[in-house]
Structure formats: structure tokens, C-alpha cells
Design a protein around this motif. Structure first.
Motif, PDB file in Angstrom:
ATOM      1  N   GLU A 141     -56.381 -13.125  62.589  1.00 25.46           N
ATOM      2  CA  GLU A 141     -56.519 -13.380  64.020  1.00 25.46           C
ATOM      3  C   GLU A 141     -55.239 -12.979  64.764  1.00 25.46           C
ATOM      4  N   GLU A 142     -54.101 -13.260  64.178  1.00 20.14           N
ATOM      5  CA  GLU A 142     -52.811 -12.922  64.787  1.00 20.14           C
ATOM      6  C   GLU A 142     -52.666 -11.402  64.967  1.00 20.14           C
ATOM      7  N   THR A 180     -56.466 -18.690  51.705  1.00 19.64           N
ATOM      8  CA  THR A 180     -57.593 -18.369  52.577  1.00 19.64           C
ATOM      9  C   THR A 180     -57.262 -18.672  54.033  1.00 19.64           C
ATOM     10  N   ALA A 181     -56.673 -19.838  54.270  1.00 16.73           N
ATOM     11  CA  ALA A 181     -56.325 -20.230  55.634  1.00 16.73           C
ATOM     12  C   ALA A 181     -55.298 -19.271  56.238  1.00 16.73           C
ATOM     13  N   LEU A 182     -54.277 -18.916  55.467  1.00 20.70           N
ATOM     14  CA  LEU A 182     -53.255 -18.007  55.982  1.00 20.70           C
ATOM     15  C   LEU A 182     -53.822 -16.619  56.230  1.00 20.70           C
ATOM     16  N   LEU A 225     -34.569 -17.081  51.224  1.00 18.57           N
ATOM     17  CA  LEU A 225     -34.214 -15.746  50.751  1.00 18.57           C
ATOM     18  C   LEU A 225     -35.239 -14.708  51.192  1.00 18.57           C
ATOM     19  N   LEU A 226     -36.517 -15.048  51.093  1.00 16.95           N
ATOM     20  CA  LEU A 226     -37.568 -14.121  51.514  1.00 16.95           C
ATOM     21  C   LEU A 226     -37.493 -13.841  53.009  1.00 16.95           C
ATOM     22  N   ARG A 227     -37.235 -14.900  53.773  1.00 17.99           N
ATOM     23  CA  ARG A 227     -37.119 -14.714  55.228  1.00 17.99           C
ATOM     24  C   ARG A 227     -35.928 -13.824  55.563  1.00 17.99           C
ATOM     25  N   ARG A 258     -43.986 -13.667  56.152  1.00 20.86           N
ATOM     26  CA  ARG A 258     -45.242 -14.275  55.715  1.00 20.86           C
ATOM     27  C   ARG A 258     -45.143 -14.817  54.291  1.00 20.86           C
ATOM     28  N   GLU A 259     -44.497 -14.064  53.420  1.00 19.54           N
ATOM     29  CA  GLU A 259     -44.330 -14.517  52.053  1.00 19.54           C
ATOM     30  C   GLU A 259     -43.493 -15.791  51.996  1.00 19.54           C
TER      31      GLU A 259
END
Length: 226
Positions: free
Chosen positions: A218-219, A210-212, A92-94, A100-101
Motif C-alpha cells: 500500500e505504501e 504478511t502484514a508488512l 546496524l541494518l538501518r 524495512r529489514e
């Protein structure tokens, strides 16, 4: 050298109040999880678990009609529900454009589920013999508590981050805690299992976030260079 300096400055810019608070929560959750493993598997103490079962038994004796609603509530962190929500909400979010969410929710559920199974296999604690109904699988840490907190905690964070309905964010966290408590009420988990599940869920959420955040930073930089 300039590239290294730029990276250090970028990391320094991340040291906000939010980062300090989240870091403190991460450290607290890690210490709690380690402490619980010591209590359960080194000291073999059952004092807290016995106390928690006694409190829940007293509650059930006072309000016998509570068992039905409690079994209904615990469903909202069961495998069928988590599969449906773990796929449905990201989809649904996509569809609404929140790419990203969508990834955050999907990875929160899938990653915590995988980590929970790894931990259960490693610690190999058998479930309580006094369970009110049969529940397959191992006991430590509680999957309902860990994956439930990862799911509802992630949704709460997204609501808070977008400054929409902070009260609902708090209610989602409270809902995750209630689900964990139902496992003790039904004797399908020890209280230490549930507490470890909460700690594990928090640890995974913070590591994932944190990783995302670093990856998307960087992206964004690579996109601007193009």
C-alpha cells in the motif's frame, strides 16, 4: 467497483507458490499449537514429555561433559542476548540503509516476546521441578524456542530473500532448533513447551511478514500516486 476489482486482482497476484507454501506452514503450525494445548491442558498427558526427558537424561549420562556447552548454547536466546541483538541488528541494518529489514527484525523479536508473555500468562504452566538450575517464569510455551525461532528465522528469511548464502539461512534455522532442544536437556522446559514455542514463533513470523508485505504494498502504491 473498479477500486474493489483492482484490490481483488492485487490479492490474486499474491497467490504464488511461495504464498501457498507459507500458508501451509502457517496452518500446520496453528494445528500443532492447538493440538499441544489439548494434550497438555485437556488430556493432561505427560507421555511425550517423559519420553523426551528420558532421552536427554540418557544423553547426559553418556556425555556428561556436554552440559557446559549446552548451557552456553542456551544463552543465545536468553533475555540479555535478545535485547542486545534485537536492538543492535536493526540498528546496524538501518545504518546500512536496509530500513524495512531493520523493522522486520525488530518486530520479530519484540512482537514474539510480547506474544510469548501473553500466552504464558494465559496458560500458566509451572516449570519442571527437575530443572538443572533455577529459571524464573512460567513454562508454556518456551520463550527460548519461540523468540529464538522468530529471531533466527527472520534472519534466515532475509538471507534467503536476498539470495545471499542460503546455506547460512539453513544453519540459522538449525541453530534455533538446537537452542530449543537445550531447554529440554536442562529440564527447564517440557518438550511440549518447546514444540509449542516453535509453532508460536512460526505463526508470529508468518503473520508479521504478511502484514508488512501488505502495508509496504500500500505504501508503494501511495508513493507512486504522489
Amino acid at each position: 467497483m473498479k477500486n474493489l476489482t483492482a484490490r481483488l486482482l492485487a490479492l490474486g497476484s499474491l497467490l504464488t507458490l511461495e504464498v501457498l507454501v507459507v500458508g501451509s506452514v502457517f496452518l500446520g503450525a496453528a494445528l500443532l499449537f492447538f493440538y499441544l494445548t489439548r494434550v497438555v491442558f485437556v488430556e493432561h498427558s505427560v507421555r511425550f514429555d517423559t519420553w523426551a526427558f528420558a532421552r536427554m537424561d540418557a544423553l547426559r549420562a553418556t556425555w556428561p561433559g556436554l552440559t557446559g556447552p549446552v548451557r552456553g548454547l542456551t544463552f543465545f536466546a536468553s533475555l540479555p542476548w535478545l535485547v542486545a541483538v534485537g536492538v543492535g541488528i536493526p540498528g546496524l541494518l538501518r545504518w546500512r540503509g536496509f530500513r524495512r529489514e531493520a523493522w522486520e527484525v525488530l518486530l520479530a523479536v519484540a512482537g514474539s516476546a510480547l506474544l510469548n508473555q501473553v500466552l504464558k500468562t494465559h496458560f500458566h504452566r509451572v516449570r519442571p521441578a527437575s530443572a538443572l538450575f533455577f529459571q524464573p517464569g512460567l513454562s508454556f510455551p518456551s520463550g527460548h524456542a519461540m523468540i529464538g525461532l522468530a529471531l533466527y528465522g527472520c534472519l534466515a528469511w532475509l538471507l534467503w530473500r536476498h539470495r545471499r548464502h542460503p546455506i547460512w539461512a539453513g544453519l540459522l534455522l538449525g541453530f534455533a532448533v538446537l537452542i530449543g532442544l537445550t531447554r529440554v536437556y536442562l529440564h527447564v522446559h517440557y518438550a511440549t513447551d518447546v514444540a509449542a514455542g516453535f509453532a508460536g514463533g512460526l505463526l508470529w513470523l508468518i503473520l508479521l511478514r504478511t502484514a508488512l508485505r501488505l502495508y509496504w504494498r500500500e505504501e508503494n502504491q501511495l508513493t507512486r500516486k504522489k
